[in-house]
Design a protein around this motif. Structure first.
Motif, PDB file in Angstrom:
ATOM      1  N   LYS A   1       8.112  -3.296   2.887  1.00  0.00           N
ATOM      2  CA  LYS A   1       8.144  -2.535   1.632  1.00  0.00           C
ATOM      3  C   LYS A   1       7.234  -1.313   1.703  1.00  0.00           C
ATOM      4  O   LYS A   1       7.601  -0.219   1.256  1.00  0.00           O
ATOM      5  CB  LYS A   1       7.735  -3.437   0.466  1.00  0.00           C
ATOM      6  N   ILE A   2       6.022  -1.494   2.252  1.00  0.00           N
ATOM      7  CA  ILE A   2       5.104  -0.355   2.371  1.00  0.00           C
ATOM      8  C   ILE A   2       5.691   0.702   3.299  1.00  0.00           C
ATOM      9  O   ILE A   2       5.672   1.901   3.014  1.00  0.00           O
ATOM     10  CB  ILE A   2       3.727  -0.822   2.885  1.00  0.00           C
ATOM     11  N   TRP A   3       6.243   0.260   4.422  1.00  0.00           N
ATOM     12  CA  TRP A   3       6.835   1.177   5.395  1.00  0.00           C
ATOM     13  C   TRP A   3       7.986   1.968   4.779  1.00  0.00           C
ATOM     14  O   TRP A   3       8.064   3.192   4.926  1.00  0.00           O
ATOM     15  CB  TRP A   3       7.321   0.384   6.599  1.00  0.00           C
ATOM     16  N   GLU A   4       8.868   1.277   4.079  1.00  0.00           N
ATOM     17  CA  GLU A   4      10.021   1.954   3.485  1.00  0.00           C
ATOM     18  C   GLU A   4       9.592   2.993   2.461  1.00  0.00           C
ATOM     19  O   GLU A   4      10.178   4.077   2.376  1.00  0.00           O
ATOM     20  CB  GLU A   4      10.954   0.924   2.849  1.00  0.00           C
ATOM     21  N   ARG A   5       8.559   2.677   1.682  1.00  0.00           N
ATOM     22  CA  ARG A   5       8.078   3.649   0.692  1.00  0.00           C
ATOM     23  C   ARG A   5       7.430   4.847   1.377  1.00  0.00           C
ATOM     24  O   ARG A   5       7.606   5.986   0.952  1.00  0.00           O
ATOM     25  CB  ARG A   5       7.100   2.986  -0.272  1.00  0.00           C
ATOM     26  N   CYS A   6       6.672   4.603   2.439  1.00  0.00           N
ATOM     27  CA  CYS A   6       6.039   5.707   3.163  1.00  0.00           C
ATOM     28  C   CYS A   6       7.090   6.628   3.771  1.00  0.00           C
ATOM     29  O   CYS A   6       7.015   7.850   3.650  1.00  0.00           O
ATOM     30  CB  CYS A   6       5.130   5.163   4.265  1.00  0.00           C
TER      31      CYS A   6
END
Length: 289
Positions: free
Chosen positions: A87-92
Motif C-alpha cells: 500500500k505504501i509503495w503504490e501510494r508513493c
C-alpha cells in the motif's frame, strides 16, 4: 508493527525516511540497508521479499529507480507487513510525479498506517495476556502456560472486533528482561489493556507502571483488566479499578466458565476506541470515577 520506512535510490543513497516511534536506526543498520538497496534496485520489474536478521525483519520492494525498505520486530506478521508495504509503495509510485519523494512518502506512510489500530496487552508474567489475546481472536485457549518471548503481533481478522479498520494485537512479554523494550512495543498504541490477575501485588505493580505507559503512548486509551476473577484471592473489579485509577473490566479469561466474557470484552474495547456498534454495549465496565 513497522519501526522504520526508508526509500533509497539505486546508488544506495537514502532519499527519504520515516522513523515510527522508535530510536534512530544505528549506523551499522543504515549501512546494511544502503548496501541492500544497491543489490535489489535497478530491476526492470518490481519485486518484494523479506530478510530475517535475527532480531529484526527487513522487508523490501524495488524497481528500476527506488527501493522501499521497512524494518519491523522479528515476530511481526509477514502477511500484514506485505500488505502494508504494498500500500505504501503504490501510494508513493502513484503520487511521486514531480513532488519531493520525502513528502510523498510521509503522506503515504501516514495514510496507510492511520488505517490500522494497535491494541497492546500489557502486564506482569502469568496474568493472562496471551489468553486474552487468543480469546479476542476466537482461538483455543491452551491449558499449559507458555511465556511470551518479547512480543507477539497478531492481526485481527476482519469482523472479529466489529470494525472495518485493520486491528493488530501486541501481546507484550512481561518479564523484567524485556523492560528496555516496553517503550518501543507500546509506542503507537491506540489502546492499552493494562492486565492484572486481580491479586494485590499484580494490581499495585500495574498502578506503578501506568504513568510510564502514559508517557510511552501519549494519548492512548487505557482499559484495566481485572483477570482471574474466579480465584478465591481475587480483588473485586471495583477495588482493582479504584487502585488503578482507570476504567476496568472483570474477566476470568476462560469462556468455559462464562461464554459471554468475550462479547463483554469486545464491547469494552469498542467503547474505549469510540467505535460505533449496532447494539448497545453490554460490557460490565467499572468506571474509575
Amino acid at each position: 508493527m513497522i519501526e522504520a520506512v526508508l526509500i533509497f535510490n539505486n546508488y544506495g543513497d537514502l532519499v527519504a525516511k520515516e522513523i515510527l516511534g522508535v530510536a534512530e536506526l544505528g549506523d551499522s543498520m543504515k549501512r546494511f540497508l544502503s548496501a541492500l538497496s544497491e543489490i535489489i534496485g535497478g530491476k526492470k520489474h518490481s519485486f518484494r521479499d523479506h530478510l530475517n536478521l535475527g532480531n529484526r525483519l527487513v522487508s523490501y520492494i524495488a524497481d528500476e529507480e527506488h527501493s522501499l525498505i521497512t524494518v519491523s520486530p522479528i515476530l511481526a506478521d509477514v502477511a500484514t507487513l506485505e500488505e502494508v508495504l504494498t500500500k505504501i509503495w503504490e501510494r508513493c509510485v502513484r503520487e511521486i510525479d514531480g513532488v519531493p519523494i520525502n513528502k510523498v512518502m510521509a503522506k503515504a506512510v501516514n495514510i496507510v498506517l492511520s488505517q490500522e489500530i494497535k491494541i497492546a496487552i500489557f502486564g506482569q508474567p502469568r496474568v493472562g495476556k496471551t489468553t486474552i489475546s487468543r480469546m479476542i481472536l476466537k482461538k483455543r485457549i491452551p491449558l499449559r502456560y507458555v511465556s511470551t518471548i518479547g512480543v507477539k503481533v497478531r492481526p485481527v481478522p476482519g469482523g472479529l472486533i466489529g470494525s472495518g479498520t485493520g486491528i493488530v494485537l501486541w501481546d507484550i512479554g512481561g518479564q523484567p528482561r524485556f523492560r528496555s523494550m516496553w517503550p518501543t512495543y507500546l509506542r503507537g498504541s491506540q489502546l492499552v489493556l493494562v492486565t492484572t490477575d486481580s491479586t494485590l501485588e499484580s494490581v499495585l505493580w500495574a498502578r506503578k507502571m501506568i504513568p510510564h505507559v502514559r508517557s510511552w503512548t501519549g494519548d492512548a486509551a487505557l482499559l484495566g483488566v481485572a483477570n482471574k476473577q474466579d480465584r478465591p484471592v481475587a480483588l473485586t473489579c471495583e477495588r482493582v479499578s479504584s487502585i488503578l485509577g482507570i476504567d476496568t473490566i472483570p474477566l476470568t479469561a476462560l469462556e468455559m466458565l462464562d461464554p459471554s466474557e468475550r462479547s463483554h470484552l469486545i464491547d469494552a474495547i469498542l467503547d474505549k476506541l469510540g467505535s460505533p456498534r449496532n447494539e448497545p454495549s453490554s460490557s460490565p465496565l467499572v468506571s474509575s470515577t
